[in-house]
Design an enzyme around this catalytic site. Structure first.
Site, short mmCIF file in Angstrom:
data_model
loop_
_atom_site.label_atom_id
_atom_site.label_comp_id
_atom_site.label_asym_id
_atom_site.label_seq_id
_atom_site.Cartn_x
_atom_site.Cartn_y
_atom_site.Cartn_z
N GLU A 74 4.37 16.54 -17.91
CA GLU A 74 2.97 16.95 -18.08
C GLU A 74 1.99 15.90 -17.55
O GLU A 74 0.96 16.24 -16.97
CB GLU A 74 2.70 17.21 -19.57
CG GLU A 74 1.32 17.76 -19.84
CD GLU A 74 1.08 18.04 -21.32
OE1 GLU A 74 1.93 18.70 -21.95
OE2 GLU A 74 0.04 17.59 -21.84
N ASP A 75 2.29 14.63 -17.75
CA ASP A 75 1.28 13.59 -17.51
C ASP A 75 1.58 12.63 -16.36
O ASP A 75 0.78 11.71 -16.11
CB ASP A 75 1.09 12.74 -18.78
CG ASP A 75 0.34 13.50 -19.86
OD1 ASP A 75 -0.38 14.46 -19.52
OD2 ASP A 75 0.49 13.15 -21.04
#
Ligand code: ZN
Length: 196
Positions: A74-75
């Site tokens: 996600e990051d």
């Protein structure tokens, strides 16, 4: 009849665990948490894995590896293929369950977490619990810079909605979540009354 042996490392083999720590630390190396101390991002996944193991009694290797890796897709620039090649399909599946689709607007992503939480796999529910315990604690005691009180109060209500959807996954972590949420609400209430 002799059963074929599954290949195994020596007892207590930490190779994959250390590989996950190293991988996650590399991937998050330029990131900081949003608190005023700008803590290194890697502190967060380590704390989630630690909580899962200690408070949750979750001693499953794939779950612990996935906890350490849970924010990499996600990051960071991490691809699913990288996770699969190093840690296998089970860990990848858990990390994907923990990953929001960043192409969606923020409000939609948040709503999706509430809708999806009852349908997560058992280990993903446990990782989600540990993740939200850490985040709820931080929103109260080490909040992101510039978040007004109302936004922090909204965050706590949203986190509760996500967790209410997966209850039954791990009573010990759920109790810890409820205690952390109650403490967090007390802290915000005292701030609202102008106390430190
Ligand atoms: Zn997280």
């Amino acid at each position: 009849m002799l059963q074929p042996m599954k290949p195994q490392g020596p007892p207590g083999d930490l190779t994959l665990f250390l590989q996950a720590l190293n991988f996650s630390a590399q991937k998050h190396r330029d990131q900081r948490r949003k608190d005023s101390a700008a803590s290194p991002y890697i502190n967060h996944p380590i704390e989630v894995a630690f909580l899962l193991w200690t408070a949750g009694g979750v001693h499953d290797e794939a779950a612990i590896l996935a906890a350490i890796l849970h924010d990499t897709i996600e990051d960071t620039d991490t691809t699913p293929e990288e996770i699969r090649a190093l840690f296998g399909d089970e860990v990848l599946g858990l990390v994907l369950e923990m990953s929001d689709d960043k192409s969606l607007p923020k409000q939609e992503r948040k709503l999706k977490q509430i809708v999806r939480s009852p349908r997560l796999s058992p280990h993903a529910k446990q990782i989600k619990l540990a993740d939200k315990i850490c985040n709820v604690h931080d929103i109260a005691f080490a909040p992101p810079d510039g978040w007004p009180l109302t936004r922090r109060i909204d965050y706590l209500r949203w986190a509760q909605n996500v967790i209410d959807g997966l209850r039954g996954a791990n009573p010990k972590l759920e109790k810890r979540f409820d205690e952390t949420l109650a403490l967090a609400r007390q802290k915000l209430a005292s701030e609202n009354e102008g106390k430190p």
